[in-house]
Design a protein around this motif. Sequence first.
Motif, short mmCIF file in Angstrom:
data_model
loop_
_atom_site.label_atom_id
_atom_site.label_comp_id
_atom_site.label_asym_id
_atom_site.label_seq_id
_atom_site.Cartn_x
_atom_site.Cartn_y
_atom_site.Cartn_z
N PHE A 1 0.86 -1.18 0.00
CA PHE A 1 0.00 0.00 0.00
C PHE A 1 0.90 1.22 0.00
O PHE A 1 1.65 1.45 0.95
CB PHE A 1 -0.86 -0.03 1.28
N TYR A 2 0.85 2.02 -1.07
CA TYR A 2 1.79 3.13 -1.21
C TYR A 2 1.06 4.43 -1.48
O TYR A 2 0.13 4.48 -2.27
CB TYR A 2 2.77 2.87 -2.36
N GLU A 3 1.53 5.48 -0.84
CA GLU A 3 1.02 6.80 -1.18
C GLU A 3 1.83 7.32 -2.35
O GLU A 3 3.06 7.20 -2.39
CB GLU A 3 1.13 7.77 0.00
N VAL A 4 1.14 7.87 -3.33
CA VAL A 4 1.81 8.48 -4.47
C VAL A 4 1.93 9.97 -4.20
O VAL A 4 0.92 10.67 -4.10
CB VAL A 4 1.00 8.23 -5.77
N ILE A 5 3.16 10.39 -4.05
CA ILE A 5 3.39 11.79 -3.68
C ILE A 5 3.94 12.52 -4.89
O ILE A 5 4.81 12.01 -5.58
CB ILE A 5 4.40 11.87 -2.50
N GLY A 6 3.41 13.71 -5.12
CA GLY A 6 3.88 14.51 -6.25
C GLY A 6 3.22 14.06 -7.54
O GLY A 6 2.45 13.10 -7.59
N THR A 7 3.53 14.78 -8.59
CA THR A 7 2.95 14.46 -9.90
C THR A 7 4.04 14.51 -10.97
O THR A 7 5.15 15.02 -10.72
CB THR A 7 1.85 15.48 -10.29
N GLY A 8 3.70 13.98 -12.13
CA GLY A 8 4.61 14.04 -13.27
C GLY A 8 5.92 13.34 -12.99
O GLY A 8 5.97 12.25 -12.43
N ASP A 9 7.02 14.01 -13.38
CA ASP A 9 8.35 13.39 -13.22
C ASP A 9 8.81 13.36 -11.77
O ASP A 9 9.76 12.65 -11.43
CB ASP A 9 9.39 14.17 -14.06
N GLU A 10 8.16 14.15 -10.94
CA GLU A 10 8.58 14.20 -9.54
C GLU A 10 7.77 13.26 -8.66
O GLU A 10 7.77 13.39 -7.45
CB GLU A 10 8.47 15.64 -9.02
N LYS A 11 7.08 12.34 -9.31
CA LYS A 11 6.24 11.41 -8.56
C LYS A 11 7.10 10.41 -7.79
O LYS A 11 8.11 9.93 -8.30
CB LYS A 11 5.36 10.64 -9.55
N SER A 12 6.70 10.12 -6.55
CA SER A 12 7.42 9.09 -5.80
C SER A 12 6.42 8.32 -4.95
O SER A 12 5.31 8.80 -4.69
CB SER A 12 8.49 9.73 -4.92
N ASP A 13 6.82 7.15 -4.53
CA ASP A 13 5.95 6.31 -3.71
C ASP A 13 6.48 6.25 -2.29
O ASP A 13 7.69 6.15 -2.07
CB ASP A 13 5.91 4.88 -4.27
N ARG A 14 5.57 6.25 -1.35
CA ARG A 14 5.95 6.07 0.04
C ARG A 14 5.06 4.98 0.64
O ARG A 14 3.83 5.06 0.53
CB ARG A 14 5.78 7.36 0.84
N LEU A 15 5.70 4.02 1.27
CA LEU A 15 4.95 2.93 1.88
C LEU A 15 4.05 3.46 2.99
O LEU A 15 4.49 4.24 3.83
CB LEU A 15 5.91 1.88 2.46
N ILE A 16 2.80 3.07 2.96
CA ILE A 16 1.87 3.47 4.02
C ILE A 16 1.92 2.42 5.11
O ILE A 16 1.83 1.22 4.85
CB ILE A 16 0.44 3.61 3.46
N LYS A 17 2.11 2.90 6.33
CA LYS A 17 2.17 1.98 7.47
C LYS A 17 0.84 2.03 8.20
O LYS A 17 0.40 3.09 8.64
CB LYS A 17 3.31 2.37 8.41
N PHE A 18 0.22 0.86 8.30
CA PHE A 18 -1.05 0.79 9.00
C PHE A 18 -0.83 0.31 10.43
O PHE A 18 0.02 -0.53 10.71
CB PHE A 18 -2.00 -0.17 8.29
N ARG A 19 -1.62 0.84 11.33
CA ARG A 19 -1.64 0.38 12.71
C ARG A 19 -3.10 0.24 13.11
O ARG A 19 -4.00 0.67 12.39
CB ARG A 19 -0.92 1.37 13.62
N HIS A 20 -3.34 -0.35 14.26
CA HIS A 20 -4.72 -0.63 14.67
C HIS A 20 -5.07 0.11 15.95
O HIS A 20 -5.57 -0.48 16.89
CB HIS A 20 -4.92 -2.13 14.84
N ASN A 21 -4.78 1.38 15.97
CA ASN A 21 -5.03 2.17 17.17
C ASN A 21 -5.96 3.33 16.83
O ASN A 21 -5.49 4.41 16.45
CB ASN A 21 -3.71 2.69 17.73
N PRO A 22 -7.27 3.13 16.94
CA PRO A 22 -8.20 4.19 16.54
C PRO A 22 -8.16 5.42 17.44
O PRO A 22 -8.71 6.46 17.09
CB PRO A 22 -9.58 3.50 16.62
N SER A 23 -7.52 5.32 18.59
CA SER A 23 -7.49 6.48 19.48
C SER A 23 -6.41 7.48 19.08
O SER A 23 -6.40 8.62 19.54
CB SER A 23 -7.26 6.03 20.93
N VAL A 24 -5.52 7.07 18.21
CA VAL A 24 -4.45 7.98 17.76
C VAL A 24 -4.80 8.48 16.36
O VAL A 24 -5.13 7.68 15.49
CB VAL A 24 -3.09 7.23 17.71
#
Lengths: 169, 370
Positions: free
Chosen positions: B159-182
Amino acid sequence: MHELCETEIDTAAKKRKHLRHISLSGTGIILYALWDILKMVTSMMTGGVEEVDLDLLDENEAMIAILYSFLFWIILAVLTVIHLIIGYKAIKFGKGLSHKSGFLIPATILGIITLGGMPLYFLHHTGNEFIDYSVAAFIMDLIMLVIVFDMTVSTIRVLKIDKMSKEQG
Amino acid sequence: MQEDFHYYATYCASYLAGFSHEESLDICYSAQFVDMCSRTFLSRIKAPGLAATTQLQMEMMDTVTDILGIQNITRIWASFHFLPYDLYATKPGTTKRFLNKYRLICAPNGSLVADTVKLSKNKTLQHAGIAMHVLADTWAHSYFAGTPSLAMNNTDSDFYEVIGTGDEKSDRLIKFRHNPSVPDDPEKGLYTNTIYQSDENSIMNLGHGRAGHLPDYSFIRYRYLPSWADYREILKDNPHDYRMAFDQMVYALRYLRGELDDFVTDTYDTEKTGPYRERIGAIIDKRQLLASNDWKSFGEELSGKEIVDFDLFRYQDEYVSADKDKKGETFLGKFINGALEQKGMVSKAIFDSGNILAGFFAPVVMREAK
């Protein structure tokens, strides 16, 4: 940015699927190694392994028995470590962290050894008291073979896809 | 989607479509109320529980996911939050059981969207608000199904966030946790999602729980592997989808106001929204978990009037104190009628497609009173 066509999307999906299989197979091989240790330990605890009374042997025979026992444990340890390394390398390959598929060779050898050893469960342990053990061990070995086969096929397919991609530039 | 879009953005869309300030408030209140009208709330005001348009977490925890429980869940979530795109979709090599759930996958511009909007024509503002909620959610909640299903709604660590557009696009791994209070942390890529449950019908596998709140954040683009997609990757472009949702809402509301003769899917009003393109884009693109303040400012600039904050209990007393035969004329009474119609329409459509996940329907023969 290059827009992927339908074929490229399909190919990417297939590669992803095969890599997942490889990663999962790697985990399976590691679990199998742990099962092997568990099998051996429970076998010894329940009398499945023949014990030798060293007091009944002369000095030379006792030395040989000890040496055999030592070698047995060394070989078991080595095989376990090989399983763990194969599993680890397969997981790395499956996650895209490595492109080295050399783990297939020892995996295939282990698969052949496993296949060769499977009939021994029913030849060596003939008593009814060992039938549960034999069936369980047979099934686990069969699963191991399926894992190795799936891992091999998936790795070959991934390498094929990579080769095709390189050729197409 | 969240309150920022269902309440404040819907107000903006209503006003741009030509509704007055007061009418826009009624529409946007109804749109947001769809996310609040639970069985618990309805029982408190002695209103029919069947009109529930959502389920609280506590209600879902108490729900047994046997066939009746699943049907109740699906009726609500498929009717109001995950409107099915194609009830007759096919997929080779799958069972009927798989197809029943596959056909509930939500996406914009399905035929049910047009049915939803047209159902509200010549009806109350509450009907319009409900329709706008449903329409907007088809954009945000695409690729998920409003029924508990691991096979449809699961995702994984890819699961990756796509940051930026065009040639400056990069992917960042999304880290999931199971803490709804945060709260979620977009800067670090830390988000909360539901725990993996291997049971196919677990409530944890309802809707977009496995993707957390990501579908509800307008700023985020991400790519992931939905479990139904056979390892194909989906790129979800929320900024694009939210813009489309807004433009389509304006178009739908103009139709409901009587300015247009027909509502056709895949049609967007860029004429009314054109002058505000940059402003709307700036609100949608801003990296924030809730854009209510920005949408509210925009709405107040459009109308020159204050947009009162959403209050769940604003119309409660009116409904409770009304006579039994007058309840339908109250604000909540009209909303309840709209909700019942919407739920009935969608649930029947699902049943007519040969799918029992939303329940069974039989024709009712009205006998004349003797």
